[in-house]
Write a protein that holds these residues in place. Structure first.
Motif, PDB file in Angstrom:
ATOM      1  N   UNK A 116       0.899  -1.175  -0.085  1.00 53.73           N
ATOM      2  CA  UNK A 116       0.016   0.164  -0.091  1.00 53.73           C
ATOM      3  C   UNK A 116       0.748   1.486   0.137  1.00 53.73           C
ATOM      4  N   UNK A 117       2.045   1.342   1.026  1.00 53.92           N
ATOM      5  CA  UNK A 117       2.919   2.461   0.919  1.00 53.92           C
ATOM      6  C   UNK A 117       3.642   2.738  -0.439  1.00 53.92           C
ATOM      7  N   UNK A 118       4.107   1.229  -0.809  1.00 50.76           N
ATOM      8  CA  UNK A 118       4.810   1.403  -2.251  1.00 50.76           C
ATOM      9  C   UNK A 118       3.940   2.239  -3.306  1.00 50.76           C
ATOM     10  N   UNK A 119       2.747   1.748  -3.291  1.00 50.70           N
ATOM     11  CA  UNK A 119       1.656   2.124  -4.629  1.00 50.70           C
ATOM     12  C   UNK A 119       1.423   3.689  -4.222  1.00 50.70           C
ATOM     13  N   UNK A 120       1.303   4.096  -2.917  1.00 49.56           N
ATOM     14  CA  UNK A 120       1.039   5.514  -2.766  1.00 49.56           C
ATOM     15  C   UNK A 120       2.050   6.142  -3.146  1.00 49.56           C
ATOM     16  N   UNK A 121       3.322   5.859  -3.030  1.00 42.30           N
ATOM     17  CA  UNK A 121       4.541   6.761  -3.346  1.00 42.30           C
ATOM     18  C   UNK A 121       4.751   6.797  -4.694  1.00 42.30           C
ATOM     19  N   UNK A 122       4.372   5.709  -5.439  1.00 50.88           N
ATOM     20  CA  UNK A 122       4.442   5.414  -6.863  1.00 50.88           C
ATOM     21  C   UNK A 122       3.268   6.267  -7.592  1.00 50.88           C
ATOM     22  N   UNK A 123       2.147   6.218  -7.340  1.00 49.63           N
ATOM     23  CA  UNK A 123       1.164   6.822  -7.645  1.00 49.63           C
ATOM     24  C   UNK A 123       1.245   8.472  -7.480  1.00 49.63           C
ATOM     25  N   UNK A 124       2.008   8.787  -6.283  1.00 46.37           N
ATOM     26  CA  UNK A 124       2.108  10.050  -6.175  1.00 46.37           C
ATOM     27  C   UNK A 124       3.071  10.768  -7.036  1.00 46.37           C
ATOM     28  N   UNK A 125       4.180   9.972  -7.285  1.00 48.97           N
ATOM     29  CA  UNK A 125       4.854  10.424  -8.486  1.00 48.97           C
ATOM     30  C   UNK A 125       4.541  10.620  -9.934  1.00 48.97           C
ATOM     31  N   UNK A 126       3.383   9.552 -10.284  1.00 43.50           N
ATOM     32  CA  UNK A 126       3.061   9.603 -11.387  1.00 43.50           C
ATOM     33  C   UNK A 126       1.946  10.703 -11.544  1.00 43.50           C
ATOM     34  N   UNK A 127       1.286  10.988 -10.742  1.00 37.58           N
ATOM     35  CA  UNK A 127       0.195  12.334 -10.660  1.00 37.58           C
ATOM     36  C   UNK A 127       1.167  13.729 -10.643  1.00 37.58           C
ATOM     37  N   UNK A 128       2.175  13.633  -9.819  1.00 41.20           N
ATOM     38  CA  UNK A 128       3.031  15.042  -9.877  1.00 41.20           C
ATOM     39  C   UNK A 128       3.480  15.215 -11.286  1.00 41.20           C
ATOM     40  N   UNK A 162       8.928   4.082   1.141  1.00 41.84           N
ATOM     41  CA  UNK A 162       8.936   3.079   1.947  1.00 41.84           C
ATOM     42  C   UNK A 162      10.157   3.260   3.206  1.00 41.84           C
ATOM     43  N   UNK A 163      11.262   3.719   2.451  1.00 36.93           N
ATOM     44  CA  UNK A 163      12.283   4.111   3.451  1.00 36.93           C
ATOM     45  C   UNK A 163      11.767   5.120   4.572  1.00 36.93           C
ATOM     46  N   UNK A 164      11.106   6.415   4.139  1.00 33.28           N
ATOM     47  CA  UNK A 164      10.945   7.255   4.945  1.00 33.28           C
ATOM     48  C   UNK A 164       9.723   6.537   6.177  1.00 33.28           C
ATOM     49  N   UNK A 165       8.772   5.855   5.558  1.00 29.60           N
ATOM     50  CA  UNK A 165       7.788   5.210   6.348  1.00 29.60           C
ATOM     51  C   UNK A 165       8.200   4.305   7.350  1.00 29.60           C
ATOM     52  N   UNK A 166       9.033   3.408   6.982  1.00 29.89           N
ATOM     53  CA  UNK A 166       9.945   2.590   7.708  1.00 29.89           C
ATOM     54  C   UNK A 166      10.500   3.191   9.128  1.00 29.89           C
ATOM     55  N   UNK A 167      11.207   4.333   8.751  1.00 33.91           N
ATOM     56  CA  UNK A 167      12.019   5.127   9.560  1.00 33.91           C
ATOM     57  C   UNK A 167      11.229   5.679  10.588  1.00 33.91           C
ATOM     58  N   UNK A 168       9.929   6.103  10.224  1.00 36.00           N
ATOM     59  CA  UNK A 168       9.093   6.578  11.069  1.00 36.00           C
ATOM     60  C   UNK A 168       8.547   5.559  12.166  1.00 36.00           C
ATOM     61  N   UNK A 198      10.667  11.825  -6.506  1.00 39.71           N
ATOM     62  CA  UNK A 198      11.038  11.335  -5.395  1.00 39.71           C
ATOM     63  C   UNK A 198      10.390  12.086  -4.064  1.00 39.71           C
ATOM     64  N   UNK A 199      10.582  13.607  -4.399  1.00 44.78           N
ATOM     65  CA  UNK A 199       9.896  14.429  -3.416  1.00 44.78           C
ATOM     66  C   UNK A 199       8.358  14.429  -3.244  1.00 44.78           C
ATOM     67  N   UNK A 200       7.784  14.200  -4.394  1.00 39.70           N
ATOM     68  CA  UNK A 200       6.333  13.729  -4.395  1.00 39.70           C
ATOM     69  C   UNK A 200       5.943  12.689  -3.792  1.00 39.70           C
ATOM     70  N   UNK A 201       6.542  11.464  -3.854  1.00 43.47           N
ATOM     71  CA  UNK A 201       6.449  10.519  -3.031  1.00 43.47           C
ATOM     72  C   UNK A 201       6.681  10.638  -1.528  1.00 43.47           C
ATOM     73  N   UNK A 206       4.640  11.482   3.941  1.00 43.62           N
ATOM     74  CA  UNK A 206       4.300  12.317   5.058  1.00 43.62           C
ATOM     75  C   UNK A 206       2.993  12.661   5.548  1.00 43.62           C
ATOM     76  N   UNK A 207       2.193  12.945   4.559  1.00 47.12           N
ATOM     77  CA  UNK A 207       0.690  13.117   4.662  1.00 47.12           C
ATOM     78  C   UNK A 207      -0.016  11.784   5.255  1.00 47.12           C
TER      79      UNK A 207
END
Length: 242
Positions: A116-128, A162-168, A198-201, A206-207
């Protein structure tokens, strides 16, 4: 900082992550990361096929995303685009990213949350990418129109998210901050489509973290600790991955 201070910092920062991963691998071996191994094999297969004369077009048809494509088509291709390595980058980099980051995330978060997190990040990049091209190249968030034709595939946005989410999740705050800083520096040094995605992801993750923290705070009620149990403590319960 003294040697004991460095050891203490390393133990606090990476001890829970290392302990959680080591315990899972010691108990189940590679069976602890079946989704990760599947993703590695799928990525390797796509790389092999797309480098054949007969395989390039089929892979593009099912996993190639461009901002100039219709939105519905990009959304349809996004799930598989994560596992299609970029042709201009060495495939071993994509495989190593998936094995390391997806593997750690699968152990620490569970299989479905990782996806779920991986696809959220990927989708954010695609839409950005579409938003950036609409904004144009003049603003800091904009992109040149030529980026609409760039093939946008690979796991990098998912890996960063995923790296940011796991760190949190494991409270490795300094490591998470370093990941974010590295991505900011990447955009400053080389302001291309990949870096801004990457910044969009990161922004999307973070949201998600903010929403999750708010939901946890309401669930626990006033006066309760709003932090999740730290991995490695008595109250920590590892995710169920099977």
């Amino acid at each position: 900082m003294s040697r004991s201070g460095v050891r203490g910092f390393v133990r606090r920062e990476w001890g829970p992550l290392f302990g959680t991963v080591r315990a899972a691998l010691a108990a189940r071996g590679w069976r602890a990361v079946p989704m990760t191994l599947t993703a590695v094999c799928l990525t390797a297969l796509f790389q092999l096929v797309q480098n054949q004369d007969w395989g390039y077009q089929p892979v593009q048809a099912i996993g190639s995303v461009r901002a100039e494509d219709p939105l519905w088509l990009s959304l349809l291709r996004t799930p598989l685009s994560l596992f299609v390595p970029a042709l201009d980058l060495p495939v071993w980099g994509a495989l190593a990213q998936i094995l390391l980051v997806f593997g750690i995330a699968e152990i620490c978060l569970g299989r479905w949350r990782t996806l779920a997190v991986a696809y959220l990040a990927t989708l954010a990049g695609t839409l950005y990418a579409r938003l950036g091209i609409a904004l144009g190249p003049d603003g800091p968030l904009g992109l040149p129109a030529s980026d609409a034709r760039v093939v946008d595939t690979g796991p990098s946005a998912a890996v960063v998210g995923l790296a940011v989410y796991v760190c949190w999740r494991l409270r490795a705050r300094w490591t998470g901050a370093l990941v974010v800083l590295a991505m900011v520096v990447e955009v400053i040094v080389k302001p291309n489509l990949a870096g801004k995605e990457h910044l969009a992801a990161i922004a999307a993750v973070l949201v998600l973290i903010a929403v999750r923290r708010g939901w946890d705070r309401r669930r626990r009620g006033p006066g309760q600790d709003d932090e999740e149990p730290r991995p490695g403590t008595r109250s920590w319960k590892p995710p169920i991955t099977s």
